[in-house]
Write a protein that holds these residues in place. Structure first.
Motif, PDB file in Angstrom:
ATOM      1  N   PHE A 198       0.850  -1.197   0.000  1.00 11.33           N
ATOM      2  CA  PHE A 198       0.000   0.000   0.000  1.00 11.33           C
ATOM      3  C   PHE A 198       0.884   1.245   0.000  1.00 11.33           C
ATOM      4  O   PHE A 198       0.998   1.943   1.022  1.00 11.33           O
ATOM      5  CB  PHE A 198      -0.914   0.019   1.238  1.00 11.33           C
ATOM      6  CG  PHE A 198      -1.855  -1.147   1.345  1.00 11.33           C
ATOM      7  CD1 PHE A 198      -2.980  -1.224   0.535  1.00 11.33           C
ATOM      8  CD2 PHE A 198      -1.618  -2.167   2.265  1.00 11.33           C
ATOM      9  CE1 PHE A 198      -3.858  -2.301   0.641  1.00 11.33           C
ATOM     10  CE2 PHE A 198      -2.494  -3.240   2.382  1.00 11.33           C
ATOM     11  CZ  PHE A 198      -3.612  -3.309   1.560  1.00 11.33           C
ATOM     12  N   ARG A 201      -0.586   4.457   1.257  1.00 17.68           N
ATOM     13  CA  ARG A 201      -1.052   4.414   2.660  1.00 17.68           C
ATOM     14  C   ARG A 201       0.117   4.398   3.636  1.00 17.68           C
ATOM     15  O   ARG A 201       0.081   5.053   4.668  1.00 17.68           O
ATOM     16  CB  ARG A 201      -1.910   3.152   2.849  1.00 17.68           C
ATOM     17  CG  ARG A 201      -2.400   2.928   4.273  1.00 17.68           C
ATOM     18  CD  ARG A 201      -3.481   3.933   4.655  1.00 17.68           C
ATOM     19  NE  ARG A 201      -4.055   3.612   5.942  1.00 17.68           N
ATOM     20  CZ  ARG A 201      -3.518   3.939   7.114  1.00 17.68           C
ATOM     21  NH1 ARG A 201      -2.386   4.626   7.152  1.00 17.68           N
ATOM     22  NH2 ARG A 201      -4.106   3.611   8.244  1.00 17.68           N
ATOM     23  N   ASP A 219      -7.344  -1.091  11.816  1.00 16.94           N
ATOM     24  CA  ASP A 219      -7.074  -0.491  10.511  1.00 16.94           C
ATOM     25  C   ASP A 219      -7.025  -1.602   9.466  1.00 16.94           C
ATOM     26  O   ASP A 219      -6.204  -2.525   9.568  1.00 16.94           O
ATOM     27  CB  ASP A 219      -5.738   0.253  10.552  1.00 16.94           C
ATOM     28  CG  ASP A 219      -5.407   0.913   9.223  1.00 16.94           C
ATOM     29  OD1 ASP A 219      -4.995   0.202   8.291  1.00 16.94           O
ATOM     30  OD2 ASP A 219      -5.568   2.138   9.126  1.00 16.94           O
ATOM     31  N   ASN A 221      -6.006  -1.839   6.288  1.00 14.57           N
ATOM     32  CA  ASN A 221      -4.766  -2.006   5.526  1.00 14.57           C
ATOM     33  C   ASN A 221      -3.670  -2.634   6.374  1.00 14.57           C
ATOM     34  O   ASN A 221      -2.923  -3.512   5.903  1.00 14.57           O
ATOM     35  CB  ASN A 221      -4.284  -0.664   4.984  1.00 14.57           C
ATOM     36  CG  ASN A 221      -5.216  -0.052   3.954  1.00 14.57           C
ATOM     37  OD1 ASN A 221      -5.369   1.158   3.884  1.00 14.57           O
ATOM     38  ND2 ASN A 221      -5.852  -0.879   3.135  1.00 14.57           N
TER      39      ASN A 221
END
Length: 309
Positions: A198, A201, A219, A221
């Motif tokens: 990611f 991110r 979270d 992710n």
């Protein structure tokens, strides 16, 4: 400088994040301890200077009878040469020579994976077993292998560099190889994988600790990163189980520091991939020595117990 009581040992545990200097006896009792940040980015000479200062602070005018160093490889234990370990990034250096020149110590050096395997075999989760694998699972990922009660170093001393094996066609790059086991699963590797998976991110510099905290806060992710990293870790565990058929694979500190979702994903994948199936869940265990393992491992290297196994 005068000699300490003959049976007093000095252990040095060099990690990518911290280095510990431990004074102990042959019964492996810890008598005194100091710790400082390794800070490999400051360079090898800076590290040796700071290590020497900590040794002097711990021992004063006294000289221990034997000294042991536990440090990650690749390395040549006979000469004390490190071949650019990825978690230290010093290039090729000799870690023993400057200490011998400075202090006149008699020094034994061992790969931290093998030293950790001895520590767990003598004092921890490997007691009573002849065939064990210890996985360092700190900043990096290396292994110590004990077969029939004897440490296995290989023909050139490189046995145990399991973090370098490729577990995916592509992935984060570490030590010149994309998709290595360590690049998915070590302390540095998990943070690399988060950015790889990611990139918008998780920026470069996001730590594994940051990811763990986010996962605990649900979270999505961060949870995905730990689940997928754990699955890659499980694939590697299955390879070790199939090739070596050990009584125990003992996991280092990340295994109990990370949220449980990481280890659960790893054990699930290991059980699916290994020939022994669900028995993998019984053979893969967490270190009993936990934060103390580096201290005991370094003292065991100094004691020479590894050479007698």
């Amino acid at each position: 400088m005068e000699l300490i009581e003959e049976r007093t040992l000095l252990g040095i545990d060099v990690g990518g994040t911290k280095t510990a200097v431990v004074l102990g006896d042959e019964a492996l009792n810890i008598l005194a301890r100091a710790e400082f940040p390794t800070e490999p980015e400051l360079g090898f000479q800076s590290f040796i200077k700071r290590l020497s200062s900590e040794i002097i602070g711990l021992t004063g005018d006294l000289i221990p009878s034997r000294v042991g160093i536990s440090v990650g490889g690749p390395m040549d234990c006979k000469t004390g040469t490190l071949f650019n370990p990825p978690h230290l990034r010093w290039g090729t250096v000799n870690i023993v020579q400057p200490l011998v020149e400075r202090f006149g110590f008699s020094i034994t050096i061992e790969h931290d994976g093998r030293a950790g395997a001895l520590a767990e075999g003598i004092l921890g989760a490997g007691r009573g077993f002849l065939n064990i694998v210890f996985l360092t699972l700190g900043t990096g990922l290396g292994a110590g292998i004990i077969i029939n009660g004897n440490i296995y170093s290989g023909s050139t001393g490189l046995a145990g560099e399991v973090g370098h094996m490729r577990v995916a066609v592509d992935g984060p790059s570490l030590y010149g190889k994309n998709g290595s086991w360590e690049s998915f699963c070590g302390g540095t590797g998990i943070s690399l994988y988060a950015h790889y998976r990611f990139p918008e991110r998780f920026k470069r510099g996001t730590t594994t600790q940051d990811i763990s905290h986010l996962a605990l806060k649900k979270d999505p992710n961060a949870i995905t990163v730990l689940e997928e990293s754990g699955a890659y870790f499980g694939k590697g565990l299955a390879v070790l189980l199939d090739i070596l058929d050990p009584d125990r694979i003992i996991l280092g500190n990340l295994a109990w520091r990370l949220p449980k979702i990481w280890l659960e994903a790893a054990l699930k994948m290991a059980a699916e991939e290994a020939l022994i199936g669900d028995e993998a869940r019984n053979r893969v265990v967490i270190t009993e020595l936990k934060d103390r393992i580096g201290d005991y491992a370094a003292l065991i290297v100094a004691s020479g117990m590894g050479r007698r196994r």
